[in-house]
Design a protein around this motif. Structure first.
Motif, mmCIF file in Angstrom:
data_model
loop_
_atom_site.group_PDB
_atom_site.id
_atom_site.type_symbol
_atom_site.label_atom_id
_atom_site.label_comp_id
_atom_site.label_asym_id
_atom_site.label_seq_id
_atom_site.Cartn_x
_atom_site.Cartn_y
_atom_site.Cartn_z
ATOM 1 N N PHE A 256 0.821 -1.200 0.000
ATOM 2 C CA PHE A 256 0.000 0.000 0.000
ATOM 3 C C PHE A 256 0.861 1.260 0.000
ATOM 4 C CE2 PHE A 256 -2.928 -3.157 1.882
ATOM 5 C CZ PHE A 256 -3.950 -3.056 0.958
ATOM 6 N N ASP A 257 2.074 1.165 0.552
ATOM 7 C CA ASP A 257 2.987 2.295 0.518
ATOM 8 C C ASP A 257 3.442 2.558 -0.915
ATOM 9 O OD1 ASP A 257 4.691 4.245 2.039
ATOM 10 O OD2 ASP A 257 6.273 3.100 1.047
ATOM 11 N N VAL A 258 3.743 1.492 -1.659
ATOM 12 C CA VAL A 258 4.153 1.631 -3.058
ATOM 13 C C VAL A 258 3.021 2.229 -3.885
ATOM 14 C CG1 VAL A 258 4.851 0.363 -5.125
ATOM 15 C CG2 VAL A 258 5.806 -0.268 -2.906
ATOM 16 N N VAL A 259 1.798 1.736 -3.667
ATOM 17 C CA VAL A 259 0.630 2.238 -4.404
ATOM 18 C C VAL A 259 0.359 3.694 -4.058
ATOM 19 C CG1 VAL A 259 -1.864 2.002 -4.684
ATOM 20 C CG2 VAL A 259 -0.429 -0.029 -4.649
ATOM 21 N N LYS A 260 0.470 4.034 -2.788
ATOM 22 C CA LYS A 260 0.216 5.411 -2.358
ATOM 23 C C LYS A 260 1.171 6.387 -3.035
ATOM 24 C CE LYS A 260 1.577 7.330 1.644
ATOM 25 N NZ LYS A 260 1.984 8.698 1.320
ATOM 26 N N THR A 261 2.444 6.013 -3.097
ATOM 27 C CA THR A 261 3.442 6.881 -3.724
ATOM 28 C C THR A 261 3.133 7.080 -5.203
ATOM 29 O OG1 THR A 261 5.124 6.143 -2.159
ATOM 30 C CG2 THR A 261 5.892 7.155 -4.200
#
Length: 318
Positions: A256-261
């Protein structure tokens, strides 16, 4: 524990003391973690030039901030020339050639939002935990989960519109009247919900992280205290509990961190060029595209994963 029963007296911490402690911890965390992200951005910039209008994500260990590149000048900190051979080499050359203060480049503007967000989050968590324990009993294991979810949900919801405004102000010098017109126009065209664009992927990362972190933190801390035959945890017990629970939660929420970025940077590019936002910009659509192009490993990028864990280790031990 009741003093009359022979146990140590518990000193109650006031909300003001909690806020001061959170503020102090937030500043110390950002001072420790920011150099990692500054070095990461400098390493990325030397191999991939950052033209005007392009954005990148800057993290101070407390929050992620979308930063917009300025005019093509080498005066800004992220465009300063440097031939770095790796992380350690970058640390040494930046200190030698630019001074140690350069490791905290870009930090002050981000603290204006990150510190209040951290204060809101930790103070709300402590207050909610105290209230729930007084109502439900101190041994309810789900109390840290509920308190962590509500506190993070609230902090993200309060800060998201302010982050949008901060990013817009960074891309162009706005007067307060121009800023008011920008917000009014955005609300009239896209509705109030447009001020929380990018909120969903942030919540999908931060809320599960908060729930997992606080549950594991409380369980580990209690277990270590019992093993050490201690009534109150020591600094090392708190640090160890925070490090272990933070590492686990960071790895679990890394996709989710990768997607958020990706969503943050893509949304900004579309809006800055006044292009219509595609319909496939939902969190799940972006995640599906990443998996389709890079496989499941794309959701666990090594650089992002290592930095994410290091940052959360710092933030986890406030």
């Amino acid at each position: 524990m009741d003093p009359e029963a022979g146990g140590p007296e518990i000193v109650k911490v006031t909300p003001l003391q909690q806020m001061l402690a959170s503020c102090t911890g937030a500043i110390l965390t950002s001072l420790m973690v920011t150099p990692l992200d500054v070095v990461k951005i400098r390493l990325q910039a030397q191999g991939n030039l950052l033209p005007k209008g392009k954005c990148f994500v800057y993290s101070n260990g407390l929050m992620d901030h979308l930063c917009v590149c300025e005019e093509g000048s080498n005066k800004v900190w992220y465009k300063k020339p440097g031939r770095f051979q790796g992380t350690l080499d970058a640390f040494l050359k930046i200190i030698r050639n630019e001074g140690i203060k350069s490791l905290w480049s870009g930090l002050p503007p981000t603290l204006v939002m990150a510190v209040p967000a951290t204060v809101i989050y930790f103070t709300c968590y402590d207050q909610l935990t105290a209230i729930l324990r007084s109502k439900l009993g101190g041994n309810e294991t789900y109390i840290p989960i509920v308190a962590g979810i509500v506190a993070r949900f609230g902090a993200v919801t309060v800060i998201s519109p302010l982050e949008l405004i901060r990013t817009k102000m960074q891309s162009k010098k706005f007067s307060y009247q121009e800023l008011h017109r920008f917000v009014s126009k955005k609300v009239s065209e896209d509705g109030w919900i447009s001020l929380w664009r990018g909120w969903a992927p942030t919540v999908l990362r931060d809320v599960p992280f908060s729930a997992m972190y606080w549950y594991n933190y409380e369980v580990l801390r209690k277990w270590l205290c019992e093993k050490s035959d201690l009534y109150e945890p020591t600094f090392m017990i708190n640090f160890t509990s925070g490090a272990l629970s933070g590492s686990f939660a960071a790895v679990a929420t890394l996709p989710f961190d990768v997607v958020k970025t990706q969503k943050q940077t893509q949304l900004w590019m579309y809006e800055s060029h006044k292009m219509p936002v595609p319909s496939n910009m939902s969190t799940w659509a972006i995640m599906k595209n990443i998996v389709g192009e890079n496989g499941l490993s794309g959701l666990f990028t090594v650089l992002g994963g290592v930095l994410c864990i290091l940052e959360f280790l710092g933030g986890a031990n406030i």
